[in-house]
Scaffold this active site. Sequence first.
Site, PDB file in Angstrom:
ATOM      1  CG  ASP A 194      50.478  32.968  43.613  1.00 34.90           C
ATOM      2  OD1 ASP A 194      51.176  33.928  43.219  1.00 34.90           O
ATOM      3  OD2 ASP A 194      49.473  33.108  44.333  1.00 34.90           O
ATOM      4  CE  LYS A 200      51.526  41.134  46.757  1.00 35.07           C
ATOM      5  NZ  LYS A 200      51.230  39.780  47.191  1.00 35.07           N
ATOM      6  CG  PHE A 259      48.027  35.055  50.917  1.00 34.11           C
ATOM      7  CD1 PHE A 259      46.974  35.396  51.747  1.00 34.11           C
ATOM      8  CD2 PHE A 259      48.354  35.926  49.874  1.00 34.11           C
ATOM      9  CE1 PHE A 259      46.267  36.588  51.556  1.00 34.11           C
ATOM     10  CE2 PHE A 259      47.647  37.116  49.686  1.00 34.11           C
ATOM     11  CZ  PHE A 259      46.606  37.440  50.534  1.00 34.11           C
TER      12      PHE A 259
HETATM   13  C1  LIG Z   1      49.803  39.270  47.197  1.00 30.70           C
HETATM   14  C2  LIG Z   1      49.593  37.895  46.701  1.00 30.70           C
HETATM   15  C3  LIG Z   1      48.444  37.547  45.958  1.00 30.70           C
HETATM   16  C4  LIG Z   1      47.274  38.489  45.760  1.00 30.70           C
HETATM   17  O1  LIG Z   1      47.604  39.653  45.089  1.00 30.70           O
HETATM   18  P1  LIG Z   1      46.617  40.928  45.185  1.00 30.70           P
HETATM   19  O2  LIG Z   1      47.185  41.893  44.190  1.00 30.70           O
HETATM   20  O3  LIG Z   1      46.672  41.421  46.597  1.00 30.70           O
HETATM   21  O4  LIG Z   1      45.255  40.449  44.815  1.00 30.70           O
HETATM   22  C5  LIG Z   1      48.365  36.264  45.458  1.00 30.70           C
HETATM   23  N1  LIG Z   1      49.337  35.373  45.671  1.00 30.70           N
HETATM   24  C6  LIG Z   1      50.459  35.658  46.383  1.00 30.70           C
HETATM   25  C7  LIG Z   1      51.510  34.627  46.557  1.00 30.70           C
HETATM   26  C8  LIG Z   1      50.609  36.920  46.936  1.00 30.70           C
HETATM   27  O5  LIG Z   1      51.697  37.204  47.678  1.00 30.70           O
END
Ligand SMILES: *Cc1c(COP(=O)(O)O)cnc(C)c1O
Length: 406
Positions: free
Chosen positions: A233, A262, A148
């Site tokens: 990520d 985040k 994700f």
């Molecule tokens: C939440 C998330 C994203 C995307 O972040 P947004 O601010 O919602 O665009 C990307 N990678 C990971 C691992 C995430 O948990």
Amino acid sequence: MNDIALSRSLTADLIALEGLYGAKNYKPLDVVLTRGEGVHVWDVEGNRYLDCLSAYSAVNQGHCHPKILEAMVAQASRLTLTSRAFRNDQLAPFYEELCALTGSHKALPMNSGAEAVESAIKVARKWGYEVKGVPAGQAEIIVAADNFHGRTVAIVGFSTDPQSRGGFGPFAPGFKVAPYGDAAALEAAIGPNTVAFLVEPIQGEAGVIIPPAGYLKRARELCTEHKVILILDEIQTGLGRTGKLLAEEHEGVEADLTLIGKALSGGFYPVSAVLSNSEVMDVLHPGEHGSTFGGNPLACAVARAALRVLTEEGMIDNAARVGDRLQASLAAIGADSVKEVRGRGLMIAVELHAEAGGARPVCEALQARGLLAKETHDHTIRIAPPLILTDAQADWIAEQFDAVLQ
Ligand SMILES: *Cc1c(COP(=O)(O)O)cnc(C)c1O
């Protein structure tokens, strides 16, 4: 208006209004929140809940942290946005503090997590052409199955989740999927035109999937050996969630590009960043990439405060310690319906057996007891409270799970 005047409660009114006007791209629990403080949130009826989602780990510092709030209000009344056409006095100290804290050479500020991912893809491809010497238009990026990374068209194009990608094509080419946690499969997938491997150190949305020990270390070795950029990520795993500043520290690896978002703002504002070594980030030149809001003074002031409280208030160590305690007490419940309790720090999942009736009813029962958690897929409940959780609160969470699962 008659319908609304006749309905039973403010909660029902607001849910009905949402349904009337909003895009139906979420299926939230039927709780309407109006206030938050620390680990707690309150609904419009005055009920208090312990938040075990933390906005998908964006409020690691707790709701409405007073020091982040103070920084935000002070900056909002001075200067909010200049665009990058001019300089602002918050960006340089933000860069310096962020790079010092994370051991990075360079940082690229963006807003949402998905934008940080998109930015990393652009940087990696450009590096591939200009530094690695990949033929024009041939750059390939390897991603993991069940990843994700966000919701843009390029990103959902390399998702393996049919719900995320179905109906949204055509997609950008140049991505290849390898099974997660399988270093041999990664090695087999690497070709002469591979420029990057993009992966989550722990897969969050997939259900807190922790790869086998040594996977990230081996991935790092393979990337170095084949001149491939390792992109971690850490948008969800980063900034203390797993009991380390970055989850990569658990395996002692260093990525070439690290993505954070985040909790970089403590939930006040969308702030994300690509962290990099110099070689890779220096492929970007003026005019080649940007964002109107990226690096704005309000975002920088908020992020500086969010990072400061994370370290100054010992939240990362607390996540490690209280996370261990909570995992142990959840594992001790030993209900028949529970298949596995797993996690690292305060990134925890309780996976139920497929025949246990699903995670959604469990979340609804927890809600009735004053605990908000969200199912991920059908059988897994994620537990990710703010990192300021106390021992007593951790024990209380375990008690609620015990009561609901038994
Ligand atoms: C939440 C998330 C994203 C995307 O972040 P947004 O601010 O919602 O665009 C990307 N990678 C990971 C691992 C995430 O948990």
